[in-house]
Write an enzyme that holds these catalytic residues in place. Structure first.
Site, PDB file in Angstrom:
ATOM      1  CE1 TYR A   1      -2.923  -3.125   0.350  1.00  0.00           C
ATOM      2  CE2 TYR A   1      -3.208  -2.681   2.675  1.00  0.00           C
ATOM      3  CZ  TYR A   1      -3.449  -3.453   1.568  1.00  0.00           C
ATOM      4  OH  TYR A   1      -4.251  -4.571   1.692  1.00  0.00           O
TER       5      TYR A   1
ATOM      6  CG  HIS B   1      -0.647  -8.926   0.490  1.00  0.00           C
ATOM      7  ND1 HIS B   1      -0.252  -7.606   0.576  1.00  0.00           N
ATOM      8  CD2 HIS B   1      -1.977  -8.894   0.273  1.00  0.00           C
ATOM      9  CE1 HIS B   1      -1.299  -6.819   0.422  1.00  0.00           C
ATOM     10  NE2 HIS B   1      -2.361  -7.572   0.219  1.00  0.00           N
TER      11      HIS B   1
HETATM   12  N1  LIG Z   1      -5.416  -8.910   1.916  1.00  0.00           N
HETATM   13  C1  LIG Z   1      -5.825  -8.446   0.739  1.00  0.00           C
HETATM   14  O1  LIG Z   1      -5.492  -8.974  -0.339  1.00  0.00           O
HETATM   15  C2  LIG Z   1      -6.740  -7.263   0.726  1.00  0.00           C
HETATM   16  C3  LIG Z   1      -6.855  -6.470   1.845  1.00  0.00           C
HETATM   17  N2  LIG Z   1      -7.702  -5.376   1.855  1.00  0.00           N
HETATM   18  C4  LIG Z   1      -7.818  -4.579   3.089  1.00  0.00           C
HETATM   19  O2  LIG Z   1      -9.197  -4.388   3.399  1.00  0.00           O
HETATM   20  C5  LIG Z   1      -9.484  -3.002   3.544  1.00  0.00           C
HETATM   21  C6  LIG Z   1     -10.908  -2.711   3.135  1.00  0.00           C
HETATM   22  O3  LIG Z   1     -11.203  -3.265   1.891  1.00  0.00           O
HETATM   23  P1  LIG Z   1     -11.612  -2.352   0.608  1.00  0.00           P
HETATM   24  O4  LIG Z   1     -11.293  -3.188  -0.585  1.00  0.00           O
HETATM   25  O5  LIG Z   1     -11.024  -1.011   0.755  1.00  0.00           O
HETATM   26  O6  LIG Z   1     -13.177  -2.257   0.610  1.00  0.00           O
HETATM   27  P2  LIG Z   1     -14.348  -1.871   1.630  1.00  0.00           P
HETATM   28  O7  LIG Z   1     -15.349  -2.954   1.576  1.00  0.00           O
HETATM   29  O8  LIG Z   1     -13.798  -1.477   2.960  1.00  0.00           O
HETATM   30  O9  LIG Z   1     -14.983  -0.590   0.906  1.00  0.00           O
HETATM   31  C7  LIG Z   1     -14.292   0.608   0.851  1.00  0.00           C
HETATM   32  C8  LIG Z   1     -15.194   1.559   0.069  1.00  0.00           C
HETATM   33  O10 LIG Z   1     -16.449   1.665   0.722  1.00  0.00           O
HETATM   34  C9  LIG Z   1     -16.779   3.003   0.989  1.00  0.00           C
HETATM   35  N3  LIG Z   1     -17.421   3.029   2.314  1.00  0.00           N
HETATM   36  C10 LIG Z   1     -16.827   2.757   3.487  1.00  0.00           C
HETATM   37  N4  LIG Z   1     -17.734   2.857   4.490  1.00  0.00           N
HETATM   38  C11 LIG Z   1     -18.905   3.202   3.911  1.00  0.00           C
HETATM   39  C12 LIG Z   1     -20.207   3.479   4.419  1.00  0.00           C
HETATM   40  N5  LIG Z   1     -20.467   3.398   5.739  1.00  0.00           N
HETATM   41  N6  LIG Z   1     -21.191   3.810   3.559  1.00  0.00           N
HETATM   42  C13 LIG Z   1     -20.932   3.879   2.227  1.00  0.00           C
HETATM   43  N7  LIG Z   1     -19.712   3.633   1.670  1.00  0.00           N
HETATM   44  C14 LIG Z   1     -18.720   3.304   2.525  1.00  0.00           C
HETATM   45  C15 LIG Z   1     -15.463   3.768   0.964  1.00  0.00           C
HETATM   46  O11 LIG Z   1     -15.681   5.081   0.488  1.00  0.00           O
HETATM   47  P3  LIG Z   1     -14.927   6.348   1.168  1.00  0.00           P
HETATM   48  O12 LIG Z   1     -13.549   5.916   1.547  1.00  0.00           O
HETATM   49  O13 LIG Z   1     -14.959   7.357   0.069  1.00  0.00           O
HETATM   50  O14 LIG Z   1     -15.762   6.740   2.365  1.00  0.00           O
HETATM   51  C16 LIG Z   1     -14.633   2.957  -0.040  1.00  0.00           C
HETATM   52  O15 LIG Z   1     -14.897   3.393  -1.337  1.00  0.00           O
HETATM   53  C17 LIG Z   1      -8.427  -2.326   2.674  1.00  0.00           C
HETATM   54  O16 LIG Z   1      -8.246  -0.969   3.069  1.00  0.00           O
HETATM   55  C18 LIG Z   1      -7.203  -3.197   2.972  1.00  0.00           C
HETATM   56  O17 LIG Z   1      -6.660  -2.803   4.219  1.00  0.00           O
HETATM   57  C19 LIG Z   1      -8.459  -5.056   0.740  1.00  0.00           C
HETATM   58  C20 LIG Z   1      -8.356  -5.809  -0.413  1.00  0.00           C
HETATM   59  C21 LIG Z   1      -7.480  -6.964  -0.507  1.00  0.00           C
HETATM   60  O1  LIG Z   2      -5.894  -3.871  -1.092  1.00  0.00           O
HETATM   61  C1  LIG Z   2      -5.440  -4.520  -2.045  1.00  0.00           C
HETATM   62  C2  LIG Z   2      -5.757  -4.208  -3.494  1.00  0.00           C
HETATM   63  O2  LIG Z   2      -5.806  -5.411  -4.308  1.00  0.00           O
HETATM   64  C3  LIG Z   2      -4.675  -6.242  -4.125  1.00  0.00           C
HETATM   65  C4  LIG Z   2      -4.625  -7.369  -5.172  1.00  0.00           C
HETATM   66  O3  LIG Z   2      -5.869  -7.720  -5.585  1.00  0.00           O
HETATM   67  C5  LIG Z   2      -4.787  -6.768  -2.716  1.00  0.00           C
HETATM   68  O4  LIG Z   2      -3.976  -7.832  -2.438  1.00  0.00           O
HETATM   69  C6  LIG Z   2      -4.492  -5.615  -1.802  1.00  0.00           C
HETATM   70  O5  LIG Z   2      -4.448  -5.961  -0.417  1.00  0.00           O
END
Ligand SMILES: NC(=O)C1=CN([C@@H]2O[C@H](COP(=O)(O)OP(=O)(O)OC[C@H]3O[C@@H](n4cnc5c(N)ncnc54)[C@H](OP(=O)(O)O)[C@@H]3O)[C@@H](O)[C@H]2O)C=CC1
Ligand SMILES: O=C1CO[C@H](CO)[C@@H](O)[C@@H]1O
Length: 322
Positions: A46, A108
């Site tokens: 990130y 990861h």
């Molecule tokens: N291990 C891995 O491979 C992965 C890990 N992750 C982790 O998981 C975390 C969260 O996952 P992510 O993919 O970001 O998705 P989320 O499911 O957390 O969704 C994030 C989105 O939802 C919006 N949002 C958040 N809260 C609300 C709400 N109460 N009402 C309406 N919209 C909302 C945010 O908008 P806004 O910010 O504009 O408010 C943002 O656009 C990541 O930050 C990361 O740390 C994610 C993907 C892969």
């Molecule tokens: O937040 C993320 C965005 O997507 C990546 C690959 O799909 C994830 O692994 C990562 O944690």
């Protein structure tokens, strides 16, 4: 610092993090800690570890929290999967975070990909020995994995000295992952749900994304019954399945909203209704790695048009972190 520590795959992808998004994200993190969040999920990928470290440092100096109050997770990226490289990666993350230890470090993904995007085919069991070493040296208080499927979890648990404490995977109303959740929970592996909103939220949604969306009538009705929003119902549903969610938001009001899920309980009928949304739709599916060894998900057949909502990266990823 030798260049291996912070080098990243310079090709084939170029994933541009929006620099202007950084201040908003850091303000949201600072506010989250102020109102009581204690679990911070980050990763080498990130490219925000230095900023996360600065916020943590300030909150401790300002007396808002002590280090032991916080639970900091970071993750080791694909190109540090040689046993000895795991420690290189974790020490680099600790330096960027300005911490002596992290509470949890995750592998990861189960694939090992070189800095040039080549499938290096390193067995994740070798990588895991590096995690066990990092744990024994106190660089992390716990070790875990991310994006491991059931078969990979079974093989890891059968061939490790220290079992993973956690498997961080995508779980939301579209993707319930019941078999994986049941297996991990039966084997004392905590499930952490990333992307807990799936395609419910506009940033992840596309015309062909499945229900439920934020305006889904069933979801809205359940929310009304408890005086809660659709996203709060979603996070509570995961919580009641024994799953830790890590929702992300840069919006201050949502920082509060997403944490306000511990003052109500969904009844059995509503839990069953919510479970019915499960349709197996995976939001985070990096299909560009699907031919690599240990890719954990089902492959998208070539002939199938890949929906826009699955293309979370237009160009891909560039990890040449300074
Ligand atoms: N291990 C891995 O491979 C992965 C890990 N992750 C982790 O998981 C975390 C969260 O996952 P992510 O993919 O970001 O998705 P989320 O499911 O957390 O969704 C994030 C989105 O939802 C919006 N949002 C958040 N809260 C609300 C709400 N109460 N009402 C309406 N919209 C909302 C945010 O908008 P806004 O910010 O504009 O408010 C943002 O656009 C990541 O930050 C990361 O740390 C994610 C993907 C892969
Ligand atoms: O937040 C993320 C965005 O997507 C990546 C690959 O799909 C994830 O692994 C990562 O944690």
């Amino acid at each position: 610092m030798d260049e291996k520590e912070d080098a990243g795959p310079s090709k084939p992808f170029s994933f541009e993090f929006s620099a202007e998004g950084m201040p908003k994200m850091m303000d949201a993190l600072s506010y989250a800690i102020d109102i009581g969040y204690r679990h911070i999920d980050t990763a080498h990928l990130y490219r925000v570890e230095p900023e996360v470290g600065k916020i943590i440092d300030k909150k401790i100096k300002d007396g808002v929290v002590k280090r032991e109050d916080l639970f900091i997770t970071t993750k080791v990226w694909h190109h540090f999967h040689r046993e000895a490289d795991v420690e290189v990666s974790v020490r680099a993350s600790l330096r960027r975070l300005n911490l002596d230890y992290v509470d949890l470090v995750l592998m990861h993904w189960p694939m090992s990909i070189s800095q040039d995007g080549v499938d290096e085919k390193i067995d994740y069991l070798e990588t895991w020995r590096g995690f066990e070493s990092v744990l024994s040296k106190g660089l992390a208080k716990s070790i875990g994995v991310s994006n491991f499927n059931v078969e990979q979890m079974k093989r890891l648990l059968a061939n490790c000295k220290v079992p993973p404490s956690t498997n961080q995977v995508e779980i939301n109303l579209n993707l319930g992952q019941k078999e994986l959740v049941d297996y991990c929970q039966a084997n004392n592996v905590l499930i952490v749900a990333y992307s807990p909103f799936g395609t419910m939220v506009p940033s992840r949604s596309a015309p062909n994304s499945p229900e439920p969306k934020l305006n889904n009538p069933t979801m809205v009705a359940i929310g009304k019954k408890y005086g809660k929003s659709v996203t709060q119902v979603t996070l509570r549903y995961l919580y009641q399945r024994g799953i830790v969610s890590i929702p992300k938001t840069v919006t201050p009001s949502r920082v509060v909203e997403n944490a306000s899920i511990f003052d109500f309980e969904l009844d059995k009928g509503d839990m069953e209704t919510l479970a019915k949304f499960d349709n197996g739709f995976r939001t985070v599916r990096p299909f560009f790695w699907q031919d690599y060894q240990n890719y954990p998900f089902e492959k998208i057949p070539d002939k199938m048009e890949i929906p826009e909502s699955l293309r979370i990266w237009k160009n891909g990823l560039n990890l040449d972190i300074d």
